[in-house]
Design a protein around this motif. Structure first.
Motif, mmCIF file in Angstrom:
data_model
loop_
_atom_site.group_PDB
_atom_site.id
_atom_site.type_symbol
_atom_site.label_atom_id
_atom_site.label_comp_id
_atom_site.label_asym_id
_atom_site.label_seq_id
_atom_site.Cartn_x
_atom_site.Cartn_y
_atom_site.Cartn_z
ATOM 1 N N LEU A 178 103.438 41.641 16.479
ATOM 2 C CA LEU A 178 104.661 42.506 15.887
ATOM 3 C C LEU A 178 105.678 41.480 15.678
ATOM 4 O O LEU A 178 106.759 41.514 14.915
ATOM 5 C CB LEU A 178 104.794 43.829 16.519
ATOM 6 N N ALA A 179 106.070 40.780 17.082
ATOM 7 C CA ALA A 179 107.234 39.915 17.149
ATOM 8 C C ALA A 179 107.332 39.000 16.021
ATOM 9 O O ALA A 179 108.064 38.359 15.421
ATOM 10 C CB ALA A 179 107.285 39.159 18.503
ATOM 11 N N ALA A 180 106.001 38.446 15.494
ATOM 12 C CA ALA A 180 105.674 37.367 14.612
ATOM 13 C C ALA A 180 106.078 37.768 13.365
ATOM 14 O O ALA A 180 106.628 37.359 12.216
ATOM 15 C CB ALA A 180 104.320 36.834 14.679
ATOM 16 N N GLU A 181 105.926 39.113 13.090
ATOM 17 C CA GLU A 181 106.035 39.784 11.587
ATOM 18 C C GLU A 181 107.279 40.410 11.497
ATOM 19 O O GLU A 181 107.865 40.688 10.253
ATOM 20 C CB GLU A 181 104.857 40.785 11.527
ATOM 21 N N LEU A 182 108.138 40.758 12.485
ATOM 22 C CA LEU A 182 109.425 41.144 12.192
ATOM 23 C C LEU A 182 110.454 40.326 11.657
ATOM 24 O O LEU A 182 110.322 38.927 12.453
ATOM 25 C CB LEU A 182 110.208 42.060 13.529
ATOM 26 N N ARG A 183 111.184 40.501 10.528
ATOM 27 C CA ARG A 183 112.215 39.274 10.060
ATOM 28 C C ARG A 183 113.491 39.728 10.797
ATOM 29 O O ARG A 183 114.248 40.148 10.244
ATOM 30 C CB ARG A 183 112.227 39.589 8.512
ATOM 31 N N ALA A 184 113.463 38.840 11.868
ATOM 32 C CA ALA A 184 114.738 39.125 12.783
ATOM 33 C C ALA A 184 115.094 37.885 13.589
ATOM 34 O O ALA A 184 114.151 37.278 14.145
ATOM 35 C CB ALA A 184 114.813 40.298 13.600
ATOM 36 N N GLY A 185 116.414 37.781 13.896
ATOM 37 C CA GLY A 185 116.534 36.342 14.508
ATOM 38 C C GLY A 185 116.208 36.453 16.084
ATOM 39 O O GLY A 185 116.248 35.491 16.896
ATOM 40 N N THR A 186 116.217 37.706 16.391
ATOM 41 C CA THR A 186 116.016 37.948 18.021
ATOM 42 C C THR A 186 114.965 39.186 18.028
ATOM 43 O O THR A 186 115.204 40.081 17.483
ATOM 44 C CB THR A 186 117.311 38.653 18.826
ATOM 45 N N VAL A 187 113.957 38.796 18.717
ATOM 46 C CA VAL A 187 113.174 39.954 19.018
ATOM 47 C C VAL A 187 113.092 40.326 20.761
ATOM 48 O O VAL A 187 112.753 39.370 21.059
ATOM 49 C CB VAL A 187 111.828 39.759 18.655
ATOM 50 N N TRP A 188 113.443 41.552 21.088
ATOM 51 C CA TRP A 188 113.344 41.880 22.709
ATOM 52 C C TRP A 188 112.023 42.517 22.873
ATOM 53 O O TRP A 188 111.652 43.411 22.153
ATOM 54 C CB TRP A 188 114.680 42.589 23.190
ATOM 55 N N ILE A 189 111.355 42.175 23.839
ATOM 56 C CA ILE A 189 109.872 42.953 24.097
ATOM 57 C C ILE A 189 110.380 43.352 25.391
ATOM 58 O O ILE A 189 110.499 42.874 26.498
ATOM 59 C CB ILE A 189 108.937 41.932 24.126
ATOM 60 N N ASN A 190 110.204 44.897 25.572
ATOM 61 C CA ASN A 190 110.321 45.649 26.994
ATOM 62 C C ASN A 190 111.773 45.511 27.446
ATOM 63 O O ASN A 190 111.857 45.369 28.596
ATOM 64 C CB ASN A 190 108.885 45.347 27.764
ATOM 65 N N CYS A 191 112.637 45.112 26.533
ATOM 66 C CA CYS A 191 113.985 44.940 26.957
ATOM 67 C C CYS A 191 114.848 45.002 25.910
ATOM 68 O O CYS A 191 114.394 45.046 24.699
ATOM 69 C CB CYS A 191 114.337 43.597 27.742
ATOM 70 N N TYR A 192 116.239 44.881 25.957
ATOM 71 C CA TYR A 192 117.269 45.058 24.930
ATOM 72 C C TYR A 192 118.317 44.484 25.429
ATOM 73 O O TYR A 192 118.690 44.603 26.468
ATOM 74 C CB TYR A 192 117.480 46.267 24.054
ATOM 75 N N ASN A 193 119.237 43.948 24.174
ATOM 76 C CA ASN A 193 120.230 43.306 24.676
ATOM 77 C C ASN A 193 120.650 42.428 25.589
ATOM 78 O O ASN A 193 121.476 42.476 26.554
ATOM 79 C CB ASN A 193 121.516 44.622 25.135
ATOM 80 N N ILE A 194 119.628 41.483 26.120
ATOM 81 C CA ILE A 194 119.746 40.448 26.981
ATOM 82 C C ILE A 194 119.986 39.199 26.362
ATOM 83 O O ILE A 194 119.608 38.905 25.357
ATOM 84 C CB ILE A 194 118.131 40.342 27.569
ATOM 85 N N PHE A 195 121.259 38.918 26.865
ATOM 86 C CA PHE A 195 122.001 37.494 26.182
ATOM 87 C C PHE A 195 121.878 36.557 27.189
ATOM 88 O O PHE A 195 122.120 36.771 28.322
ATOM 89 C CB PHE A 195 123.482 37.959 25.917
ATOM 90 N N ASP A 196 122.020 35.386 26.520
ATOM 91 C CA ASP A 196 122.032 34.197 27.628
ATOM 92 C C ASP A 196 122.625 33.123 26.697
ATOM 93 O O ASP A 196 122.338 32.947 25.713
ATOM 94 C CB ASP A 196 120.574 33.810 28.136
ATOM 95 N N ALA A 197 123.541 32.356 27.500
ATOM 96 C CA ALA A 197 124.084 31.280 26.778
ATOM 97 C C ALA A 197 123.146 30.284 26.446
ATOM 98 O O ALA A 197 123.581 29.544 25.354
ATOM 99 C CB ALA A 197 125.120 30.443 27.673
ATOM 100 N N ALA A 198 121.792 29.997 26.742
ATOM 101 C CA ALA A 198 121.009 29.189 26.502
ATOM 102 C C ALA A 198 120.161 29.605 25.354
ATOM 103 O O ALA A 198 119.411 28.830 24.604
ATOM 104 C CB ALA A 198 120.093 28.610 27.589
ATOM 105 N N LEU A 199 120.229 30.995 24.923
ATOM 106 C CA LEU A 199 119.134 31.723 23.993
ATOM 107 C C LEU A 199 119.943 31.971 22.590
ATOM 108 O O LEU A 199 121.062 32.388 22.465
ATOM 109 C CB LEU A 199 118.918 32.980 24.446
ATOM 110 N N PRO A 200 119.362 30.996 21.495
ATOM 111 C CA PRO A 200 120.182 30.972 20.006
ATOM 112 C C PRO A 200 120.069 32.642 19.798
ATOM 113 O O PRO A 200 119.074 33.226 19.956
ATOM 114 C CB PRO A 200 119.717 30.382 19.283
#
Ligand code: NAI
Ligand code: MG
Length: 502
Positions: free
Chosen positions: A448-470
């Motif tokens: 599903l992650a591959a098929e969703l048209r979105a710049g970020t996909v979170w799996i079993n988490c949400y709103n996880i941000f990191d300076a290293a993650l585009p």
């Protein structure tokens, strides 16, 4: 005039809001050329919090001239080694940490968000972003490139690329994470060696102005960072259209993003955009509901739903739909709504009267089209800009509340029968910023992650941000990426150098 803020808050923050704030141009604190000031409000009360110099075209012109001068070849900034530049950026990160309490208090006062959240998330993430970017200054490498020019005696070629700063950058940021958005923008631009004119949102200029003081304290040369508060239609528009700005970076509404693109066309400045979203958050039949239910609630209610990546369309397998709606609604009803400075508050006011009216307008539109609220659905109280955490059900795909970004604590919960039905619905949006998937089946998650048209996909988490993650968007959610080395690359130009040798 500014109202007095209660005395049991951070003393430095109280002092900061007590004075009319000036703008930073060429290392100096100045009033607006016009002499005008504008109010910024405390969204918990609707009262004026502080007065701020109101930048306009003339101030933007001055700031751009200062940034251009600071970018000249022999300027102190351009003569600085990559390592020295990195150390300054690192020092800024440390100064942010040192002033956590003051910055978090300013953020809570100006934006409304809980002080506890600003202290635990906004401020440390901003500091971390600068430290991450500090490490890149010494790693901006080009390549050596073998050429295939046909051999002629005495003419061989040595070719290489350089990554150079793009130049003078205009940055326009929103009010939902005022300090963090300033960091996301300034960090990579400084690491690349650019000079900057930053325009904070008119609703929340204070933390960026305090950050600007820390930038000077860290020792950045005059003119490298200029901060001009003011309104979008005046200061923002002047910056986006300025003929001597090499790049404009914008975060905000998709509507204004399109205006930025048009304004930038005059001198074809580079453009990056981080715009709206209507992100699908999918709970599959086999999800661990112990984490998925609170996860879905926090995906929408974090920052009062004022997140471009908020999980605002909750798609739930029909087999578990009732249970999930009940669970998320229970969470919604438990959330403690109140002023950001109250330590018990989990959800503060929306940022402005305008946002309050916008969000309430969406609630009314949902009700009039037949949607129902399983939790919330209303404004809270008469003072400040509070809205209940809301779960909307009985929605249809073509409703405004399903299609448009609400930017408030409002989620629409939608049942689906199978993945064949889910996927087109989840992707049926002009946006493509983020998505969430909750399942214990890792195969299903990745497919599903591959098929969703979105710049970020979170799996079993949400709103996880990191300076290293585009972070950034597909479709009308934007151009380019923030954070990670991708952000840095968008603040550089590639120069190809080709030399003939015998
Ligand atoms: P906005 O897009 O008008 O404001 C964002 C920034 O752009 C502010 O600094 C503003 O001063 C500036 N701006 C406004 N008009 C401009 C112009 N013509 N030229 C240059 N700069 C300009 O967003 P607004 O009105 O505060 O919020 C409206 C909606 O936008 C929200 O309800 C939400 O849906 C969306 N939004 C999305 C954000 C995101 O993070 N992607 C952040 C803020 C708002
Ligand atoms: Mg606007």
């Amino acid at each position: 005039m500014a109202t007095t803020v209660s005395t049991n808050i951070d003393a430095n923050a109280a002092q900061f809001v007590a004075q009319t704030r000036k703008m930073l141009i060429n290392g100096k604190w100045m009033a607006a050329a016009s002499g005008k000031t504008f109010p910024t409000y405390n969204p918990a009360t609707g009262e004026v919090l502080a007065m701020v110099a109101e930048g306009d075209k003339e101030d933007i012109d001055r700031a751009v001239a200062a940034a251009r001068k600071a970018f000249e070849n022999d300027s102190p900034w351009r003569r600085m080694t990559a390592s020295e530049r990195g150390r300054l950026i690192w020092k800024l990160g440390d100064l942010i940490d040192k002033h956590t309490e003051e910055l978090a208090t300013l953020e809570s006062l100006d934006n409304g968000k809980p002080l506890t959240v600003a202290r635990a998330a906004d401020v440390p993430l901003a500091a971390e972003l600068f430290r991450y970017m500090a490490g890149w200054t010494t790693k901006l490498e080009g390549n050596t490139i073998p050429l295939s020019v046909p051999y002629t005696p005495g003419a061989r070629y040595h070719a290489y690329t350089l990554r150079e700063p793009v130049g003078v950058v205009g940055q326009i940021i929103p009010w939902n994470f005022p300090l963090l958005m300033a960091a996301w923008k300034l960090g990579p631009a400084l690491a690349a060696g650019c000079t900057i004119v930053l325009k904070p949102a008119e609703q929340t200029p204070l933390s960026a102005l305090r950050l600007a003081e820390l930038i000077m304290e860290a020792g950045f040369p005059d003119g490298v960072v200029n901060v001009v508060p003011g309104y979008g239609e005046t200061a923002g528009a002047a910056l986006a259209a300025h003929p001597d700005v090499d790049k404009i970076a914008f975060t905000g509404s998709t509507e204004v993003g399109k205006m930025i693109v048009k304004a930038a066309a005059g001198n074809l400045k580079k453009v990056t955009l981080e715009l709206g979203g209507k992100s699908p958050n999918v709970i599959m039949k086999d999800a661990d509901l112990e984490i998925a239910i609170p996860g879905a609630a926090s995906a929408i209610f974090f920052n009062h739903g004022q997140c471009c990546c908020a999980g605002s369309r909750l798609y739930v397998d029909a087999a578990i739909y009732d249970k999930v709606v009940e669970g998320v609604s229970e969470q919604a009803k438990k959330i403690k709504v109140g002023p950001g400075l109250d330590p018990a508050t989990q959800l503060g006011p929306l940022v402005s009267d305008e946002q309050l009216r916008r969000v309430c307008g969406y609630l009314e539109s949902g009700f009039s089209e037949g949607a129902k609220a399983a939790a919330g659905g209303h404004k809270v109280g008469d003072k400040g800009y509070f809205v209940e955490p809301t779960v909307m059900v009985n929605t249809k795909q073509n409703m405004k509340i399903v299609q448009e970004e609400i930017f408030g604590p409002v989620v629409t919960a939608i049942p689906y029968k199978n993945v064949e039905e889910l996927l087109p619905a989840a992707n049926d949006t002009v946006y493509g910023l983020a998505a969430g998937i909750w399942t214990t089946n890792i195969n299903k998650a990745h497919s599903l992650a591959a098929e969703l048209r979105a710049g970020t996909v979170w799996i079993n988490c949400y709103n996880i941000f990191d300076a290293a993650l585009p972070f950034g968007g597909y479709k009308q959610s934007g151009w380019g990426r923030e954070m990670g080395h991708e952000a840095l690359e968008l603040y550089t130009e590639t120069k190809a150098v080709c030399a003939r040798y015998a």
